[in-house]
Design an enzyme around this catalytic site. Structure first.
Site, PDB file in Angstrom:
ATOM      1  N   GLU A  59       0.841  -1.201   0.000  1.00  0.00           N
ATOM      2  CA  GLU A  59       0.000   0.000   0.000  1.00  0.00           C
ATOM      3  C   GLU A  59       0.872   1.246   0.000  1.00  0.00           C
ATOM      4  OE1 GLU A  59      -3.057   0.194  -1.224  1.00  0.00           O
ATOM      5  OE2 GLU A  59      -3.655  -1.220   0.329  1.00  0.00           O
ATOM      6  N   ASP A  93       3.099   2.108  -4.983  1.00  0.00           N
ATOM      7  CA  ASP A  93       3.144   2.166  -6.457  1.00  0.00           C
ATOM      8  C   ASP A  93       3.748   3.463  -6.979  1.00  0.00           C
ATOM      9  OD1 ASP A  93       0.806   3.621  -5.814  1.00  0.00           O
ATOM     10  OD2 ASP A  93      -0.449   2.663  -7.347  1.00  0.00           O
ATOM     11  N   SER A 104     -14.743   3.742  -2.247  1.00  0.00           N
ATOM     12  CA  SER A 104     -14.543   2.681  -1.269  1.00  0.00           C
ATOM     13  C   SER A 104     -13.110   2.191  -1.215  1.00  0.00           C
ATOM     14  CB  SER A 104     -15.446   1.504  -1.624  1.00  0.00           C
ATOM     15  OG  SER A 104     -15.131   1.063  -2.935  1.00  0.00           O
ATOM     16  N   LEU A 114     -12.117   0.406  -3.820  1.00  0.00           N
ATOM     17  CA  LEU A 114     -12.196  -0.783  -4.676  1.00  0.00           C
ATOM     18  C   LEU A 114     -12.056  -0.401  -6.152  1.00  0.00           C
ATOM     19  CD1 LEU A 114     -15.049  -2.806  -2.887  1.00  0.00           C
ATOM     20  CD2 LEU A 114     -12.578  -3.020  -2.599  1.00  0.00           C
ATOM     21  N   SER A 115     -11.579   0.814  -6.402  1.00  0.00           N
ATOM     22  CA  SER A 115     -11.223   1.255  -7.754  1.00  0.00           C
ATOM     23  C   SER A 115     -12.383   1.396  -8.711  1.00  0.00           C
ATOM     24  CB  SER A 115     -10.222   0.272  -8.374  1.00  0.00           C
ATOM     25  OG  SER A 115      -8.969   0.831  -8.346  1.00  0.00           O
ATOM     26  N   SER A 116     -13.498   1.910  -8.220  1.00  0.00           N
ATOM     27  CA  SER A 116     -14.631   2.083  -9.131  1.00  0.00           C
ATOM     28  C   SER A 116     -14.294   3.070 -10.247  1.00  0.00           C
ATOM     29  CB  SER A 116     -15.866   2.544  -8.361  1.00  0.00           C
ATOM     30  OG  SER A 116     -15.613   3.750  -7.691  1.00  0.00           O
ATOM     31  N   SER A 117     -13.454   4.072  -9.967  1.00  0.00           N
ATOM     32  CA  SER A 117     -13.160   5.059 -11.021  1.00  0.00           C
ATOM     33  C   SER A 117     -12.255   4.467 -12.103  1.00  0.00           C
ATOM     34  CB  SER A 117     -12.557   6.337 -10.440  1.00  0.00           C
ATOM     35  OG  SER A 117     -11.508   6.040  -9.560  1.00  0.00           O
ATOM     36  N   GLU A 123      -7.430   9.225 -16.399  1.00  0.00           N
ATOM     37  CA  GLU A 123      -7.724   9.561 -14.996  1.00  0.00           C
ATOM     38  C   GLU A 123      -7.012  10.840 -14.590  1.00  0.00           C
ATOM     39  OE1 GLU A 123      -8.361   6.667 -11.924  1.00  0.00           O
ATOM     40  OE2 GLU A 123      -8.141   5.067 -13.392  1.00  0.00           O
ATOM     41  N   ASP A 137      -3.879   0.319 -10.432  1.00  0.00           N
ATOM     42  CA  ASP A 137      -5.285  -0.048 -10.615  1.00  0.00           C
ATOM     43  C   ASP A 137      -5.583  -0.447 -12.062  1.00  0.00           C
ATOM     44  OD1 ASP A 137      -5.215   0.881  -8.082  1.00  0.00           O
ATOM     45  OD2 ASP A 137      -6.410   2.674  -8.422  1.00  0.00           O
TER      46      ASP A 137
END
Ligand code: NG1
Length: 415
Positions: free
Chosen positions: A34, A37, A122, A124-127, A159, A170
């Protein structure tokens, strides 16, 4: 209804026609690694069995029209719309995906319907799932023949056009994931390793009850960490006597044996301006971000931040070994150590995330930790298959949910 069927249904109801293609991009969860990257140090995420689907078809005018099952306001804008000028965040992602492809696309419009079972904000990488699904849908509609590497590069670029400083994990895992596998991603040099997950293991993710927003103070806190780790890299390079780094990232010096030992020599707090002067390097590579410049006089806790990043990179190596050996207890301990480091050194946990990780571990998980950028959002736990229920129940009792199992799943694809 699964997202692909929901997107097709929404398309039919909105545009009165069958969609030409349906693109699906999963969310992802990071098992460990975490805030490594953007230092070009490894990460170990996997794609999950929740996704965003984009149904696409041609339009009769030179504009983009889109609807989403998650947001009430439809989008309708010209092909040359500038993402940053659009008010709704999801409209910005849509325009950004279109403009990342601008020089490859015909001057034709498109109709899109978007459906997702990924919770937003969240971790959880929705974008990123939305961006990759949009690019894949445009690719299919206009036969662009994008390679997976093209897709990753264009999604990261899009992005950034939408205003998000993104580390690069991601989009890559969303594009390249395989069912039942984790994906170790190395950035320096670039490499990907698919690791089979032992069949007796299960993963649970749970909300801390607080959103993980991408803007405002959370974005400022994320950017502080990006800049602080660059400062640490520049100062460590100076202490190690290596040439000043053109792009100062901890990944460039992490393999030097003495580097972790010298972390204690770093100043507890220093500003980018003072660090650049001390290392004899220009200020710009330290403070330039894609979303603008950073306050060069803000003192940052570089020693504690560097300690987290370098120790977390070692934990990724050890976690890969634990996965390969099928050693669930060892992986659990590494996840607990990762959470403690994020809480104490990287300072991106919250009391709710701490309580959630503790509750899931007390309920029988081998280990649990916050996942994603932190400051809210989700935690992930690993446990023996069959032991998920008490872990889910403990998470809901601690933070209110939602909490659910996630299965390592395939990457982005056409339905
Ligand atoms: P989340 O919060 O899951 O979107 C963010 C970054 C990642 C990585 C993690 C911290 C974006 C889009 N993603 O993830 O690249 O740096 O934080 O490990 O900003």
């Amino acid at each position: 209804m699964d997202p692909a069927a929901a997107a097709a249904d929404l398309f039919r109801r909105t545009f009165g026609a069958e969609p030409r293609h349906i693109a699906i991009a999963p969310g992802r969860v990071n098992l460990i690694g975490e805030h490594t990257d953007y230092s070009l140090l490894p990460v170990l995420p996997f794609a999950i069995d929740r996704a965003t689907a984009v149904a696409i078809g041609p339009s009769d005018g030179p504009s983009v029209r889109a609807v989403s099952d998650a947001f009430p306001s439809p989008a309708h804008f010209p092909l040359d719309a500038v993402p940053a000028t659009l008010a709704e965040p999801w409209h910005r992602y849509l325009a950004a995906a279109r403009s990342a492809l601008a020089d490859r696309l015909p001057a034709e419009g498109a109709c899109l319907a978007i459906a997702s079972d990924l919770p937003a904000a969240s971790g959880l990488s929705s974008s990123s799932a939305l961006t990759v699904a949009l690019l894949l849908a445009f690719d299919a509609l206009w036969s662009l023949r994008l390679s997976r590497d093209d897709l990753v590069g264009l999604a990261a670029h899009a992005e950034r056009l939408a205003g998000a400083e993104t580390g690069g994990m991601d989009q890559r895992v969303i594009a390249f994931a395989r069912p039942a596998h984790l994906l170790r991603i190395d950035f320096l040099p670039p490499a990907m390793t698919h690791l089979a997950v032992p069949g007796a293991w299960a993963f649970v993710v749970a909300s801390s009850g607080q959103p993980a927003p991408k803007g405002g103070t959370a974005r400022a806190a994320y950017n502080e960490r990006v800049v602080a780790t660059r400062i640490a890299a520049a100062l460590l390079a100076d202490l190690l006597g290596v040439d000043p780094l053109e792009a100062p990232v901890l990944g460039a010096i992490a393999a030097i044996d003495a580097a972790p030992l010298l972390v204690d020599e770093l100043p507890a707090r220093i500003s980018a301006r003072n660090a650049a002067a001390a290392a004899g390097i220009p200020l710009e590579p330290l403070v330039t971000l894609s979303a603008g410049a950073f306050d060069p006089d803000l003192p940052l806790p570089v020693r504690a931040f560097a300690r987290h990043v370098l120790s977390e990179a070692e934990r990724v190596d050890l976690a890969c070994a634990a996965v390969t050996a099928g050693d669930l207890a060892a992986l659990g301990e590494l996840m607990a150590a990762s959470h403690a480091s994020l809480r104490d050194d990287y300072r991106c946990s919250t009391p709710a995330l701490d309580a959630l990780a503790k509750a899931m571990t007390n309920a029988g998980a081998a280990g649990a930790r916050l996942t994603g950028a932190g400051f809210g959002g989700f935690a992930i736990a690993v446990c023996e298959r069959g032991r998920e229920r008490p872990v889910i129940d403990a998470a809901v009792a601690a933070a209110g949910g939602p909490a659910f199992t996630v299965t390592p799943s395939a990457g982005a694809r056409l339905a």
